[in-house]
Every structure is written in structure tokens, then in C-alpha cells.
Design an enzyme around this catalytic site. Structure first.
Site, PDB file in Angstrom:
ATOM      1  N   SER A  72      42.105 -55.162   4.408  1.00 19.08           N
ATOM      2  CA  SER A  72      42.789 -56.361   3.930  1.00 19.08           C
ATOM      3  C   SER A  72      43.555 -56.126   2.635  1.00 19.08           C
ATOM      4  O   SER A  72      44.617 -56.728   2.418  1.00 19.08           O
ATOM      5  CB  SER A  72      41.781 -57.499   3.750  1.00 19.08           C
ATOM      6  OG  SER A  72      40.765 -57.135   2.815  1.00 19.08           O
ATOM      7  N   ASP A 130      35.312 -50.251  -0.606  1.00 17.11           N
ATOM      8  CA  ASP A 130      34.233 -51.229  -0.484  1.00 17.11           C
ATOM      9  C   ASP A 130      33.380 -51.294  -1.743  1.00 17.11           C
ATOM     10  O   ASP A 130      32.834 -52.347  -2.078  1.00 17.11           O
ATOM     11  CB  ASP A 130      33.358 -50.882   0.718  1.00 17.11           C
ATOM     12  CG  ASP A 130      34.156 -50.879   2.010  1.00 17.11           C
ATOM     13  OD1 ASP A 130      34.833 -51.890   2.278  1.00 17.11           O
ATOM     14  OD2 ASP A 130      34.127 -49.873   2.740  1.00 17.11           O
ATOM     15  N   LYS A 140      33.620 -46.187   1.236  1.00 17.54           N
ATOM     16  CA  LYS A 140      34.694 -46.669   2.078  1.00 17.54           C
ATOM     17  C   LYS A 140      34.241 -46.592   3.537  1.00 17.54           C
ATOM     18  O   LYS A 140      33.256 -45.955   3.845  1.00 17.54           O
ATOM     19  CB  LYS A 140      35.966 -45.832   1.882  1.00 17.54           C
ATOM     20  CG  LYS A 140      36.653 -46.069   0.539  1.00 17.54           C
ATOM     21  CD  LYS A 140      37.878 -45.201   0.339  1.00 17.54           C
ATOM     22  CE  LYS A 140      38.860 -45.248   1.464  1.00 17.54           C
ATOM     23  NZ  LYS A 140      39.371 -46.638   1.717  1.00 17.54           N
ATOM     24  N   GLU A 149      40.562 -41.800   6.823  1.00 14.86           N
ATOM     25  CA  GLU A 149      40.828 -42.105   5.417  1.00 14.86           C
ATOM     26  C   GLU A 149      40.512 -40.902   4.539  1.00 14.86           C
ATOM     27  O   GLU A 149      41.302 -40.521   3.666  1.00 14.86           O
ATOM     28  CB  GLU A 149      39.995 -43.313   4.983  1.00 14.86           C
ATOM     29  CG  GLU A 149      40.485 -44.631   5.551  1.00 14.86           C
ATOM     30  CD  GLU A 149      39.576 -45.799   5.226  1.00 14.86           C
ATOM     31  OE1 GLU A 149      40.063 -46.944   5.264  1.00 14.86           O
ATOM     32  OE2 GLU A 149      38.373 -45.587   4.950  1.00 14.86           O
TER      33      GLU A 149
END
Length: 298
Positions: A72, A130, A140, A149
Site C-alpha cells: 500500500s 512492515d 518485510k 523484494e
């Protein structure tokens, strides 16, 4: 004729006064300035994410190969890069997506895409996280994209993390939310047991296989009455979520190596030493931190 666009201040951002604030979270001021009407409403978490993302995009230069993050917060960066490409503020950008989701979002934004095979060195990656600890280590991958990632961001000359201040933790795992581990489907139950054994005796430790409902409208982890199947990553693997009630204590490098030595583990979501800097959007402004500085205020 292209419309003029600004590489810096985006007036479409709610509370744009936050975008160019370099001040850290201040101590109580002796003579605080009363907020204006536009500043008086507290920004939402999504607005803070947008501010951090747009600030990071100011680092993007024409001709760069960019690592395109997932999630997001990264979505705001992708949209902003697309806007700048369309209005001529950026050109000749090549994006390396970190997930199928990022590829679709970037393509919709008009960002040209490639991969690590064609571009093994990435100039700049921008992605969310995160959790971020005071040493700029990260958790993450709660969205399931941790392997790609880590590959893209590990190949980057510079990796800028964009977060709101809710992601700051005193130690990794301290939020009580998942620390993900990607595992191959073959023999996953055995891999899960080996992970359980590795952390046996750690107070408050638990783990579970991440599941996804067959019904797309059902919750990822719960929904009585629906048959649940394992969550499947873009790489066709499973995710085992680790939970640490009091966060991860001990040598993170050693713990990382011990997890990776378990046969069947592909990668984990602990990112050690990869972040070049972290842009934190707080309610009173933006703080940009790098490895030479410490994140205060935990």
C-alpha cells in the site's frame, strides 16, 4: 503539449505542509506555533504513507533503473512515478517490479518494465516495510513478496524505505505480527517442524502456515465455513509466519543464517543491512534517516 509538473511539491497530497519538513520529531517547544486550519486535522495513515512515498520519489532521476516495491505504501510511489512520466518530469525510466502485483500496478501507471536478467544492477529501489528497528533492519514480506523484494533490493545501489511511524519498533518482531518465511511446498510440514524446533524454548514463540481462503471475499487467516488452502506466493511457494511475543532477541545475523540452513526454506522476511535510508512520515513532518543516524523516539 505536455502539462507542466513539479518534481517536488504535489499539491494534490492532503496536508502538503508535511512533504518538505526535514525536522525530526521535536521536543516540546516553549512557544509552539498554532496550527493552521489545513494542519489541524490529524492525517490518516494512508495520507502519511503518501507523503513518505512522494518524498522518496524526489530522489528518482531520469534514466534510472528503479526497483518497484509492493504494498500500500509503495503504491503511492508507483502512482507518483507514473504521473511524472506522463507530464515529462521524468523520462527513460526502467522499472524492476518486486511482485506480480507491482508489475500490474506499474504497467497501469505507465512505467516501462524489465527484470534483473536484463538489469542486474538497480540504481534505486523504493519500498515499504512492515517493521523498522533502530539499526534500520527490516521485517518485510507480510504481503508474500519477500523473496523478489530481497533480490531486487539487494541488487540496488540505494534502497529507500518509506513508512509511517506506526512501523517503528524497538526490535524486529516486537509488533507481535508475522515474520514471514517462504518455504517450498514439498514437505512443508517437515520444514515447519524444523522451524518450530529452531525456536523451541523461546518465550511467546509461535508459528503457523499462512492460508488463503478459496472464497476471495473471506479473510486471509480466518473465516469459519470456508475451506482454507495454503497461501501461494508469486514463486509458487508457501509462507510460514513466525510470531515472537517479545520480539526477536539475540544476534540477528546468526538467527538469519540458522533459518536459511533449514532445507526447504527459500528465504525469510528479515532484511539486515539492506536499507540505505528510511523516510518516516509522522503527523508533524517527515524524518529522513540513514545508517549514520539513529531512529529515536521508540
Amino acid at each position: 503539449m505536455r502539462a507542466a509538473c513539479s518534481r517536488t511539491l504535489d499539491m494534490a497530497i492532503p496536508l502538503p505542509h508535511l512533504l518538505h519538513s526535514d525536522r525530526p520529531l521535536p521536543a516540546a517547544a516553549s512557544h509552539p506555533t498554532p496550527p493552521s486550519a489545513s494542519e489541524s486535522a490529524a492525517p490518516s495513515q494512508d495520507e502519511l504513507k503518501r507523503v513518505a512515498a512522494h518524498r522518496a520519489v524526489e530522489l528518482v532521476e531520469s534514466g534510472m533503473v528503479l526497483g518497484l516495491g509492493t504494498g500500500s505504501t509503495a503504491a503511492h510511489a508507483l502512482d507518483r512515478i507514473g504521473d511524472l512520466l506522463r507530464c515529462g518530469g521524468l523520462r527513460d525510466i526502467v522499472g524492476i517490479p518486486t511482485s506480480e502485483w507491482a508489475a500490474a500496478r506499474a504497467a497501469a501507471a505507465g512505467i516501462p518494465l524489465s527484470d534483473l536478467n536484463a538489469h542486474p544492477v538497480v540504481d534505486l529501489s523504493i519500498d515499504g516495510a512492515d517493521e523498522v528497528d533502530p539499526a534500520l533492519n527490516l521485517v518485510k514480506g507480510r504481503g508474500g513478496s519477500l523473496l523478489r523484494e530481497k533480490m531486487v533490493e539487494g541488487a540496488s545501489r540505494r534502497f529507500v524505505v518509506i513508512i509511517d511511524d506506526s512501523k517503528l519498533v524497538p526490535r524486529l518482531g516486537a509488533s507481535g505480527l508475522a515474520v514471514p518465511v517462504e518455504v517450498i511446498p514439498f514437505g512443508y510440514a517437515l520444514t515447519l517442524r524444523r522451524l518450530q524446533k529452531l525456536f523451541h524454548g523461546v518465550p511467546g514463540f509461535n508459528l503457523k502456515l499462512r492460508t488463503a481462503s478459496v472464497n476471495a471475499k473471506a479473510s486471509t487467516f480466518e473465516e469459519d465455513g470456508f475451506e482454507l488452502e495454503p497461501f501461494v506466493t508469486d514463486n509458487k511457494n508457501y509462507i510460514v509466519d513466525l510470531f515472537f511475543e517479545e520480539g526477536i532477541h539475540g544476534d540477528l545475523n546468526l538467527i538469519s543464517d540458522e533459518i536459511l540452513r533449514i532445507t526447504g526454506v527459500v528465504e525469510h522476511g528479515v532484511f539486515l543491512g539492506l536499507a540505505s535510508s528510511v523516510i518516516v512520515a509522522r503527523k508533524d513532518g517527515v524524518v529522513a534517516m540513514d545508517k549514520e543516524m539513529k531512529l529515536n523516539g521508540f
